[in-house]
Design a protein around this motif. Structure first.
Motif, mmCIF file in Angstrom:
data_model
loop_
_atom_site.group_PDB
_atom_site.id
_atom_site.type_symbol
_atom_site.label_atom_id
_atom_site.label_comp_id
_atom_site.label_asym_id
_atom_site.label_seq_id
_atom_site.Cartn_x
_atom_site.Cartn_y
_atom_site.Cartn_z
ATOM 1 N N LYS A 56 -94.651 67.187 7.269
ATOM 2 C CA LYS A 56 -95.245 67.889 8.406
ATOM 3 C C LYS A 56 -94.831 67.237 9.713
ATOM 4 O O LYS A 56 -94.471 67.935 10.683
ATOM 5 N N LEU A 57 -94.846 65.918 9.750
ATOM 6 C CA LEU A 57 -94.442 65.220 10.968
ATOM 7 C C LEU A 57 -92.971 65.462 11.277
ATOM 8 O O LEU A 57 -92.592 65.640 12.443
ATOM 9 N N GLN A 58 -92.135 65.492 10.255
ATOM 10 C CA GLN A 58 -90.717 65.740 10.452
ATOM 11 C C GLN A 58 -90.483 67.149 10.985
ATOM 12 O O GLN A 58 -89.647 67.363 11.870
ATOM 13 N N LEU B 261 -100.794 48.869 5.142
ATOM 14 C CA LEU B 261 -100.376 49.585 6.352
ATOM 15 C C LEU B 261 -100.672 51.081 6.320
ATOM 16 O O LEU B 261 -100.627 51.728 7.376
ATOM 17 N N GLY B 262 -100.972 51.632 5.164
ATOM 18 C CA GLY B 262 -101.222 53.067 5.174
ATOM 19 C C GLY B 262 -101.785 53.660 3.904
ATOM 20 O O GLY B 262 -102.610 54.567 3.946
ATOM 21 N N GLU B 263 -101.346 53.179 2.768
ATOM 22 C CA GLU B 263 -101.709 53.842 1.524
ATOM 23 C C GLU B 263 -103.198 53.752 1.207
ATOM 24 O O GLU B 263 -103.788 54.705 0.687
ATOM 25 N N ASN B 264 -103.813 52.622 1.530
ATOM 26 C CA ASN B 264 -105.229 52.453 1.184
ATOM 27 C C ASN B 264 -106.134 53.390 1.975
ATOM 28 O O ASN B 264 -107.014 54.049 1.410
ATOM 29 N N ILE B 265 -105.928 53.480 3.278
ATOM 30 C CA ILE B 265 -106.780 54.360 4.072
ATOM 31 C C ILE B 265 -106.414 55.828 3.852
ATOM 32 O O ILE B 265 -107.264 56.708 3.962
ATOM 33 N N GLY C 221 -108.105 61.241 2.109
ATOM 34 C CA GLY C 221 -107.488 62.367 1.416
ATOM 35 C C GLY C 221 -106.164 62.794 2.014
ATOM 36 O O GLY C 221 -105.832 63.997 2.007
ATOM 37 N N ILE C 222 -105.390 61.842 2.495
ATOM 38 C CA ILE C 222 -104.098 62.150 3.113
ATOM 39 C C ILE C 222 -102.999 62.052 2.060
ATOM 40 O O ILE C 222 -102.824 61.000 1.432
ATOM 41 N N ASP C 223 -102.274 63.120 1.863
ATOM 42 C CA ASP C 223 -101.084 63.127 1.012
ATOM 43 C C ASP C 223 -99.923 62.637 1.865
ATOM 44 O O ASP C 223 -99.446 63.347 2.751
#
Length: 336
Positions: A329-331, A311-315, A320-322
């Motif tokens: 940042k979203l919060q 759902l998210g970790e692989n992509i 290069g998304i931490d």
């Protein structure tokens, strides 16, 4: 962000979304109508009845609906735009990098903008690829090997000119090559979407990541045999995901084959929005379990840790998304 019943937060990156204009006003010819109507057939036939859109809204939806469907009710934290130009069918293009980038600028931090290239555009296309990299800082491109250009009904990744474009991607730091290798769409030719040419370029460009969108369906077996030997080949689940509703046993078979051949680190979630909304797909995926007989045969299991990777970790790793930094940042944006 999705929260499990136990309160665990799952960061979601939708790896395959579009912001298209398939309205009659944008049709260049009858093929524009054929193409969007074929999309709608997939949408109507594989969606729950209460998730089916009116066809006029499906052909062209506004940005408010898209943002709401993805981020407000769809659990998505970041979405990746995958452009599809189809300039032979649509006056202003079907789903362009430029239109996507306008929306991404308005909702900073929520979208990743990918570019596109077509090797049949020659030197002019190489210049356009450079322009996309300079203007939008793209880290990925979406390739549509069955797209029409004049008398040409498609190209192969192994074509000499395509090699030049992939070399240019390497030079520009564009490392994620998303390729539509899946079901055909009227009036395009199925053979031009054949997955076989992925093997050639994956071997030739081991420093690039080839994300095969739609996991090669209906040629899943061919895809798996390629991906098991080419470690830089990934499987995008767009189009496979809605079978979790329409044919859950078939979805289990698809997913178990991917887990058996590829491993859990090279499978990527994608809703293919707006063909399907991510919310109901994610809800069903979180609750989904592989049948016991499939687990026994393949030796694989769909644990929550595996689901989090898909759902998210692989992509996130490819782009290069931490994830922890992105959460903060979203919060902050929500608070401010």
């Amino acid at each position: 962000m999705f929260k499990t019943k136990g309160g665990e937060e799952i960061f979601v990156i939708d790896g395959h979304v579009h912001y298209w204009d398939g309205s009659p006003e944008n049709w260049l010819n009858v093929h524009g109508e054929e193409f969007i109507n074929c999309f709608y057939d997939y949408h109507r036939n594989l969606s729950p009845k209460d998730k089916i859109w009116p066809i006029d809204e499906f052909r062209k939806y506004d940005k408010e609906r898209m943002v709401h469907d993805l981020f407000s009710k769809g659990y998505v934290d970041i979405a990746v735009f995958q452009p599809t130009y189809l300039n032979e069918f649509y006056k202003h293009g079907f789903n362009t990098t430029e239109r996507n980038a306008e929306l991404a600028k308005e909702y900073e931090g929520r979208f990743i903008v990918n570019g596109a290239f077509d090797p049949r555009d020659g030197e002019r296309g190489l210049e356009y690829l450079e322009q996309q990299a300079e203007t939008y800082g793209i880290k990925g491109v979406k390739l549509y090997t069955a797209e029409w250009r004049g008398d040409s009904k498609g190209y192969k990744l192994s074509d000499p000119m395509c090699y030049r474009y992939l070399e240019k991607c390497r030079e520009l730091g564009i490392t994620n090559i998303h390729v539509h290798k899946g079901p055909t769409i009227t009036p395009l030719n199925r053979d031009a979407f054949d997955v076989a040419d992925v093997d050639d370029v994956a071997s030739a460009f081991p420093d690039l990541n080839f994300i095969v969108e739609h996991v090669g369906l209906p040629s899943l077996e061919d895809f798996c045999w390629i991906a098991t030997q080419e470690r830089n080949v990934y499987g995008g689940l767009a189009v496979a995901m809605p079978f979790i509703h329409a044919r859950p046993r078939y979805f289990a078979e698809i997913l178990s084959e991917l887990l058996f051949w590829l491993d859990e680190d090279r499978i990527i979630f994608g809703s293919d929005y707006a063909i399907w909304e991510p919310g109901w797909l994610i809800e069903k995926f979180i609750d989904f379990e592989l049948p016991e007989d499939i687990q026994n045969e393949t030796g694989v299991n769909l644990t929550m840790d595996v689901k989090k990777k898909i759902l998210g970790e692989n992509i996130a790793r490819l782009y290069g998304i931490d994830i922890e930094a992105a959460k903060r940042k979203l919060q902050q944006n929500l608070v401010s």
